[in-house]
Structure formats: C-alpha cells, structure tokens
Design a protein around this motif. Sequence first.
Motif, PDB file in Angstrom:
ATOM      1  N   ALA A 146      -4.484  11.645   3.244  1.00  0.00           N
ATOM      2  CA  ALA A 146      -3.934  10.579   2.997  1.00  0.00           C
ATOM      3  C   ALA A 146      -4.470   9.319   1.997  1.00  0.00           C
ATOM      4  CB  ALA A 146      -3.738   9.827   4.244  1.00  0.00           C
ATOM      5  N   GLY A 147      -3.694   8.823   1.220  1.00  0.00           N
ATOM      6  CA  GLY A 147      -4.083   7.832   0.183  1.00  0.00           C
ATOM      7  C   GLY A 147      -4.325   6.638   1.003  1.00  0.00           C
ATOM      8  N   GLN A 189      -4.869  10.108  10.516  1.00  0.00           N
ATOM      9  CA  GLN A 189      -3.578  10.775  10.346  1.00  0.00           C
ATOM     10  C   GLN A 189      -3.591  12.288  10.267  1.00  0.00           C
ATOM     11  OE1 GLN A 189      -3.635   8.195   7.045  1.00  0.00           O
ATOM     12  NE2 GLN A 189      -1.450   7.473   7.321  1.00  0.00           N
ATOM     13  N   GLU A 195       0.823  -1.107   0.159  1.00  0.00           N
ATOM     14  CA  GLU A 195       0.043  -0.035   0.128  1.00  0.00           C
ATOM     15  C   GLU A 195       1.018   1.169  -0.078  1.00  0.00           C
ATOM     16  OE1 GLU A 195      -2.324   3.272   1.698  1.00  0.00           O
ATOM     17  OE2 GLU A 195      -0.593   2.407   2.238  1.00  0.00           O
ATOM     18  N   ARG A 205      -0.371  17.445  -2.329  1.00  0.00           N
ATOM     19  CA  ARG A 205      -1.867  17.319  -2.355  1.00  0.00           C
ATOM     20  C   ARG A 205      -2.852  18.321  -2.091  1.00  0.00           C
ATOM     21  NH1 ARG A 205      -1.171  11.324   0.771  1.00  0.00           N
ATOM     22  NH2 ARG A 205       1.139  11.151   0.429  1.00  0.00           N
TER      23      ARG A 205
HETATM   24  C1  GLV Z   1      -0.162   6.745   2.060  1.00  0.00           C
HETATM   25  O1  GLV Z   1      -0.293   6.536   3.258  1.00  0.00           O
HETATM   26  C2  GLV Z   1       0.014   8.021   1.465  1.00  0.00           C
HETATM   27  O2  GLV Z   1      -0.974   8.651   2.140  1.00  0.00           O
HETATM   28  O3  GLV Z   1       1.057   8.500   0.905  1.00  0.00           O
END
Ligand code: GLV
Length: 405
Positions: A351-352, A189, A120, A282
Amino acid sequence: MSFHSMWAELLPVGRSSASGGYRRYAWTGADADCRAWFRQQAEARGLAYEVDRNGNQWAWLGDPAAGNAVVTGSHLDSVPDGGAFDGPLGVVSAFAALDELRGRGARLTRPLGIVNFGDEEGARFGLACVGSRLTAGALTVEQAHRLTDGDGVTLPQAMEAAGYDPDGIGPDPERLARIGAFVELHVEQGRALDLSGDRVGIASAIWPHGRWRFDFRGEANHAGTTRLADRRDPMPSYAETVLAARREAELAGAVATFGKIAVEPNGVNAIPSLVRGWLDSRAADQASLDTVVTAIEKAAREYAAAHGVDLTVERESFTPVVEFDHALRDELALILSGDTELRVPVLGTGAGHDAGILSGRVPTAMLFVRNPTGVSHSPAEHATEDDCVAGVSALADVLEGLART
Ligand code: GLV
Ligand code: MN
Ligand code: MN
Ligand code: MN
C-alpha cells in the motif's frame, strides 16, 4: 479526550448510510468536516494550528522553527466506500498519543507535530498523496494544475471552492527541513500481524507501484443491427486484457488490478466507442513490476489489434520502491522492545502512504496496527479497540523515545 470519544466523533463524517463505507474526497464537504475536526482537536489541546501552502493541516507542541521536530500523523480522506481506519487511525492515534505523553508527564526536548496530509487516496483527482507530493516536490505545480476530477473541476478550482488559496501550492523545503523524524501509524492492510499474533509492527518497505490508463477506442454502433464481423468493439479486448493482467501478475508474483472503468457512450444497446480502464499494479521489486506491466500492455495491444481497436496506454503515476530509514527503524524496534526480549515484527506493504513520499526527504518510519481480516479499502476494514489502544501506546513510546534524544 480519550481515543474512544475522538474516534466516535469522527466516525459519522462522510459515511454512507447505504453501504457503511466512507466517501471523504479531497476538498468536498466531508473533507471540510474532517478538517474542522482536526482543527478543533488541535485547539482543544492548545496546540499551534496551521494549514500549509498545499492545504495540509499541522498542529504543534513546541516551536517547529527550533528544528529537528518529531512529526506523526496520516490522512483523513478515503477511497470510494473506504473503511474507517485507513488514514484516520493514524491521526486520531497521534492526538491520543500526545494526551498519553502529557498524562505521563513526559519531558520532550524536540518540537512535536501532528499532520493531516490532504488527498492521500487520490479518489477525486486520480493521483494519490497529492498533499505530501506537492510538499516534497514530487509533483510539480504544473502537473497539479492539470489534475481534474470526473466533473471537470480542476484541483485549484476545488481548493478555491473549499476556501483555500491555490496560488501558493508547491514545494515546501523549509517545512521539511524542520522535521527530524516522521512516523506514520496506519492500520495494517494485510494479515501479517494477525498471523504472527502481534498487535503492532514496524514497516520495512513499500512496494513500487503505479497507475496506468488504458484507452481502447473503437466505433459506437447499434447493438442490434451491427453484424459481429462489422464491429470495432473495444469491450472484448478490454475484457481479455483484464484476464491477462490476472495471469501475468500470477506469473510475476505481483498484483495487478483493473478497479475503475469508464465506458462511452455507456448505453445498454450501444457498442461502446471507448473503454477506459485504469490498471493499478504493484510488486515487491522494480523488475517484477516492469515485467508484469510490459506483459499486460503487450497482450492488450494484441487483443486490440485483433478487434480493430486503437489502444493508448498512459502511465498516470508511479512511486518507486521505498526502503524506510534503517536507523530510525532500528530505533523504533529498540524503543518498543524496551529492555525485554520482545521481537517487534518488521513487515513490507503493497500500500502507498504519505510516509513513502516523505521518506526521500526526511527520516521516516511507519507503525502498523493489526487488522484481523486484512481487509482494507472496504467498509469491512477493521481493528479492535484494544489493538488501537495498543497502537496509541506504542506511538506514545516512540514519540517520547525520539523526542527525548
Ligand atoms: C492507497 O492507500 C494506495 O495504496 O493506493
Ligand atoms: Mn488507502
Ligand atoms: Mn492510508
Ligand atoms: Mn494509501
């Protein structure tokens, strides 16, 4: 097995004794140990265990072929010196929630799945969410074959070395078609839940985000004998670009980070020939992200030209904004508030997540568990055990609510 003992069992795997941080990179020994743990949890509960064509692990209660399955889970890999919670909290909570449902004697009419998505964080091959991207067809087989780690090992070679057959990797639409809902529980996060005083929240959206590689190429030369005027040193223009990234991100209300750098030849007494920096940027919306990245690149080109340095910029990955399924989100809010007036906070994140990748294919939602400091991607990442247990209960409520419908 209780949440506490599962957590304790997984805790030492891949942890550095020096920093206390985790280095659980895809297809390494630490990853294998995490995978063995997952398999053992599945088998200890009598769940049907399988590894899919992309190396993601699944555990099933009920027959997934029946379709309309409710799936939960997350990932077990980490960033360099990551924390214990980002990823593992979602997987441990999944097994703990299943135990809670069994303890309640819940009647489930839909198959229930638990998943551990591979790679991930993208710490090894530079691309995040490789397992879920491959499954969703968001990464082509050709692109996956080109992924290479810092030692020149390709993804197929790494999979093979870990005992997995890389020949079958690719889209898995039949598998996705069996999933009626995917819910990923994750440590928050940021500090939104800490500030609102809530243990658990629901995700609204994931910011659009991407990674760009900036190559500043100059000329290696002697650090002592080369006059400043004669240098083509890529380091100053890189350094100016880092400052521009900070400035432009502030202007655009975005975030921009140069967190990884490679220097050649990397000698104290040599002017570098190459400075390669990776930008992670982002923003809440696409327009702001475009604005900030365009401005950083423009500044970088000006600085490079002023130092006689060549610059190439390559976008290595990109994930558009993700709006989680509104109906599923509302359903989660309803399940969690029950017949009370309780308002469950709904929050966006920068966050991804694998949930973001799947959301284009499957109705998807996320639950966040409070993080008292908001720190993540660091050994200091934390959630209290009470909050984790509240997260497990919330997940159990959600799974029970969904799997009864
Ligand atoms: C991974 O957790 C990201 O958001 O880069
Ligand atoms: Mn992460
Ligand atoms: Mn994560
Ligand atoms: Mn992530």
